[in-house]
Design an enzyme around this catalytic site. Structure first.
Site, PDB file in Angstrom:
ATOM      1  N   GLY A   1      44.121  46.872  42.607  1.00  0.00           N
ATOM      2  CA  GLY A   1      44.058  47.152  41.179  1.00  0.00           C
ATOM      3  C   GLY A   1      43.233  48.398  40.930  1.00  0.00           C
TER       4      GLY A   1
ATOM      5  CG  HIS B   1      37.064  48.200  36.296  1.00  0.00           C
ATOM      6  ND1 HIS B   1      35.934  48.880  36.688  1.00  0.00           N
ATOM      7  CD2 HIS B   1      37.581  47.670  37.431  1.00  0.00           C
ATOM      8  CE1 HIS B   1      35.776  48.763  37.999  1.00  0.00           C
ATOM      9  NE2 HIS B   1      36.761  48.032  38.485  1.00  0.00           N
TER      10      HIS B   1
ATOM     11  CD  GLN C   1      38.365  50.982  39.380  1.00  0.00           C
ATOM     12  OE1 GLN C   1      39.342  50.335  39.068  1.00  0.00           O
ATOM     13  NE2 GLN C   1      37.776  50.838  40.566  1.00  0.00           N
TER      14      GLN C   1
ATOM     15  CB  CYS D   1      35.123  47.457  43.017  1.00  0.00           C
ATOM     16  SG  CYS D   1      35.498  48.489  41.594  1.00  0.00           S
ATOM     17  CG  LEU D   2      40.064  50.908  45.001  1.00  0.00           C
ATOM     18  CD1 LEU D   2      41.341  51.647  44.628  1.00  0.00           C
ATOM     19  CD2 LEU D   2      39.964  50.775  46.502  1.00  0.00           C
TER      20      LEU D   2
ATOM     21  CG  HIS E   1      37.858  43.429  39.680  1.00  0.00           C
ATOM     22  ND1 HIS E   1      36.919  43.239  40.674  1.00  0.00           N
ATOM     23  CD2 HIS E   1      37.948  44.786  39.531  1.00  0.00           C
ATOM     24  CE1 HIS E   1      36.462  44.422  41.088  1.00  0.00           C
ATOM     25  NE2 HIS E   1      37.089  45.374  40.423  1.00  0.00           N
ATOM     26  CD  GLU E   2      41.410  46.312  38.611  1.00  0.00           C
ATOM     27  OE1 GLU E   2      40.952  47.312  38.032  1.00  0.00           O
ATOM     28  OE2 GLU E   2      41.168  46.058  39.808  1.00  0.00           O
TER      29      GLU E   2
HETATM   30 CO    CO Z   1      37.083  47.470  40.401  1.00  0.00          CO
END
Ligand code: CO
Length: 168
Positions: A43, A133, A48, A87-88, A129-130
């Site tokens: 995701g 963000h 991000q 997480c990226l 999670h997304e």
């Molecule tokens: Co993340």
């Protein structure tokens, strides 16, 4: 377009609702999917990649990509479960986060059409999670245990001048 890493402040800024469903938006989604795949994520959310827009792309199963515009959680189960997440924007950091087992979300597609999605288990955790963000919330805020990258996380928190519940 490239990935924004913590503690970049854009990760803490709530995003704005998207109102223009044009080619530009479609291209943004396409680029985000490319980056998500290159970095082997499941995701990726607007902040991000330094966008203050409510856009999320996910690929919870290989090949099953989905673009979510203006997603919001409208309902959640009472029961929670523990999800192991990374997480990226936090390379090398992994830990355990409590999540609702099931959620229902509303979102729009790239044409602006409205949809409702009921999700459980892994897909549900990815969505939570997304969507977090998009509101400036990060998985580190909800960590109950670190699995990997604790020293790195501690130094990033120091750099950010932030504390998380785990260390209170
Ligand atoms: Co993340």
């Amino acid at each position: 377009m490239q990935v924004t890493y913590y503690p970049n402040k854009i990760l803490r800024q709530p995003t704005k609702e998207i109102e223009k469903f044009d080619d530009n938006l479609a291209n943004t989604a396409k680029e985000m999917i490319k980056i998500m795949r290159e970095d082997k994520g499941v995701g990726l959310a607007g902040p991000q990649v330094s966008l203050d827009q409510a856009i999320v792309v996910i690929e919870p199963q290989p090949g099953k990509t989905k673009v979510l515009i203006n997603p919001t959680i409208t309902n959640n189960s009472q029961d929670m479960t523990l999800s192991e997440e990374g997480c990226l924007s936090f390379p090398g950091i992994f830990g355990i986060v409590p999540r609702y087992k099931k959620v229902t979300i509303n979102y729009q597609d790239l044409n602006g059409k409205k949809h409702k999605l009921k999700a459980k288990d892994f897909l549900s955790y990815v969505l939570q999670h997304e969507i977090d963000h998009l509101n400036g919330n990060l998985f580190i805020d909800k960590l109950i245990k670190i699995r990997q990258g604790e020293d790195k996380l501690k130094s990033l928190l120091k750099e950010a001048n932030e504390t998380i519940k785990l260390y209170e």
